[in-house]
Design an enzyme around this catalytic site. Structure first.
Site, PDB file in Angstrom:
ATOM      1  N   VAL A 177      -1.247 -28.318 -21.651  1.00 15.25           N
ATOM      2  CA  VAL A 177      -2.702 -28.155 -21.584  1.00 15.25           C
ATOM      3  C   VAL A 177      -3.342 -28.657 -22.876  1.00 15.25           C
ATOM      4  O   VAL A 177      -2.836 -28.385 -23.975  1.00 15.25           O
ATOM      5  CB  VAL A 177      -3.085 -26.676 -21.364  1.00 15.25           C
ATOM      6  CG1 VAL A 177      -4.570 -26.562 -21.034  1.00 15.25           C
ATOM      7  CG2 VAL A 177      -2.240 -26.058 -20.264  1.00 15.25           C
ATOM      8  N   TYR A 188       9.386 -18.838 -27.968  1.00 14.11           N
ATOM      9  CA  TYR A 188       8.220 -18.928 -27.082  1.00 14.11           C
ATOM     10  C   TYR A 188       8.658 -18.883 -25.622  1.00 14.11           C
ATOM     11  O   TYR A 188       8.114 -18.122 -24.813  1.00 14.11           O
ATOM     12  CB  TYR A 188       7.454 -20.214 -27.367  1.00 14.11           C
ATOM     13  CG  TYR A 188       6.272 -20.432 -26.459  1.00 14.11           C
ATOM     14  CD1 TYR A 188       5.049 -19.821 -26.718  1.00 14.11           C
ATOM     15  CD2 TYR A 188       6.364 -21.256 -25.339  1.00 14.11           C
ATOM     16  CE1 TYR A 188       3.950 -20.015 -25.893  1.00 14.11           C
ATOM     17  CE2 TYR A 188       5.282 -21.453 -24.509  1.00 14.11           C
ATOM     18  CZ  TYR A 188       4.078 -20.835 -24.794  1.00 14.11           C
ATOM     19  OH  TYR A 188       3.007 -21.030 -23.956  1.00 14.11           O
ATOM     20  N   GLY A 193      -9.426 -22.506 -26.231  1.00 13.51           N
ATOM     21  CA  GLY A 193      -8.405 -22.929 -25.287  1.00 13.51           C
ATOM     22  C   GLY A 193      -8.570 -22.344 -23.902  1.00 13.51           C
ATOM     23  O   GLY A 193      -9.674 -22.296 -23.339  1.00 13.51           O
ATOM     24  N   ILE A 194      -7.468 -21.894 -23.318  1.00 13.82           N
ATOM     25  CA  ILE A 194      -7.479 -21.361 -21.960  1.00 13.82           C
ATOM     26  C   ILE A 194      -8.377 -20.140 -21.868  1.00 13.82           C
ATOM     27  O   ILE A 194      -9.127 -19.974 -20.894  1.00 13.82           O
ATOM     28  CB  ILE A 194      -6.042 -21.024 -21.524  1.00 13.82           C
ATOM     29  CG1 ILE A 194      -5.241 -22.314 -21.291  1.00 13.82           C
ATOM     30  CG2 ILE A 194      -6.039 -20.170 -20.259  1.00 13.82           C
ATOM     31  CD1 ILE A 194      -3.761 -22.087 -21.048  1.00 13.82           C
ATOM     32  N   VAL A 215      -4.102  -7.957 -30.844  1.00 12.81           N
ATOM     33  CA  VAL A 215      -3.367  -7.335 -29.731  1.00 12.81           C
ATOM     34  C   VAL A 215      -2.034  -6.737 -30.167  1.00 12.81           C
ATOM     35  O   VAL A 215      -1.416  -5.988 -29.417  1.00 12.81           O
ATOM     36  CB  VAL A 215      -3.126  -8.347 -28.583  1.00 12.81           C
ATOM     37  CG1 VAL A 215      -4.431  -8.739 -27.915  1.00 12.81           C
ATOM     38  CG2 VAL A 215      -2.368  -9.578 -29.088  1.00 12.81           C
ATOM     39  N   GLY A 266       1.186 -25.792 -17.754  1.00 15.50           N
ATOM     40  CA  GLY A 266       2.098 -26.789 -18.293  1.00 15.50           C
ATOM     41  C   GLY A 266       1.607 -27.298 -19.635  1.00 15.50           C
ATOM     42  O   GLY A 266       1.408 -26.506 -20.563  1.00 15.50           O
TER      43      GLY A 266
END
Length: 263
Positions: A191, A158, A17-18, A59, A189
């Site tokens: 994606v 979220y 993804g991003i 994380v 936005g």
């Protein structure tokens, strides 16, 4: 010589993804990268493709955060850019959210973002300025346009978590500016990513929509007339990681094709 030649970066949530798009863009611009992801195999595959370094880690675990942050210092003696990108989502009605589901989203999207940011900033404070820069380092977070639009009743945790990311970004900017560390975030936005495939699937199941229908409904309102690609976000992250944004801090930058403007 790329715009980021000589700069080092750690990207969390880098395997797809991003995160993956940003890894490709920052590598193309000359940065040296550590790619971190819970999906260790995915991170290793991308790192091999780009000639970079991968580390497996969660994380949400302090010991994994320390291991991720130690890697760029072990390899290069410094960390110039943190792209704090890892995140999760769950689509469900607000009145049906359980404490366990709330905590899962908050632990990854907000708590972990803070502690990764904190661990990186502590290390950056001990290092010299970046070559050719007035800064010691840069913190970049992934928020969302849902952070201030309230999202939808199906994505309440979220949306709340991403609003928290914007607040953390601005708090860090205020605290760390005197020490020459900047903090900014991007607000994407709709994606085209595996996360949106999950949203489409879960949302559709709740509302009786066929596969792809939620996505089509969402992108119908984008003023620029096309879905957002991960590469659109990567362009802005590369700008924030590079020298042209050295005088920016505390900013939440919309990268949404005009969704906010159009609604």
């Amino acid at each position: 010589m790329g715009r980021l030649t000589g700069r080092t970066a750690l990207i969390t949530g880098a395997a797809r993804g991003i995160g993956a798009a940003c890894a490709r863009r920052l590598a193309a611009d000359g940065a040296k990268l550590v790619l971190a992801d819970l999906d260790g195999e995915g991170a290793k595959k991308l790192a091999a493709e780009l000639g970079q370094v991968a580390v497996t880690g969660d994380v949400a675990l302090h010991e994994d955060i320390e291991r991720m942050l130690n890697e760029p210092y072990r390899l290069w003696g410094r960390l110039d850019v943190l792209f704090n990108n890892a995140g999760v989502i769950r689509v469900q009605p607000m009145l049906e959210v359980t404490g366990e589901e709330w905590d899962r989203v908050m632990n990854v999207n907000l708590r972990a973002v803070f502690f990764v940011m904190q661990a990186a900033a502590r290390r950056m404070l001990q290092q010299d300025l970046m070559p050719g820069s007035e800064l010691r380092g840069k913190l970049i977070q992934t928020a969302s346009i849902a952070s201030y639009r309230g999202g939808n009743h199906l994505m309440t945790p979220y949306s709340a978590s991403k609003a928290g990311v914007v607040s953390l970004t601005r708090s860090a900017a205020q605290v760390l500016a005197p020490q020459r560390i900047t903090s900014n975030c991007v607000c994407p936005g709709a994606v085209e990513t595996p996360m949106w495939e999950q949203i489409d699937r879960e949302w559709g199941a709740l509302e009786g929509l066929g596969q792809g229908e939620t996505w089509k409904r969402r992108i119908r309102n984008i003023p620029l007339g096309r879905p957002e690609r991960p590469e659109d976000v990567a362009c802005v992250v590369a700008f924030l990681a590079g020298p042209d944004s050295d005088y920016m801090t505390g900013q939440a930058i919309n990268v949404d094709g005009g969704i906010v403007m159009g609604n």
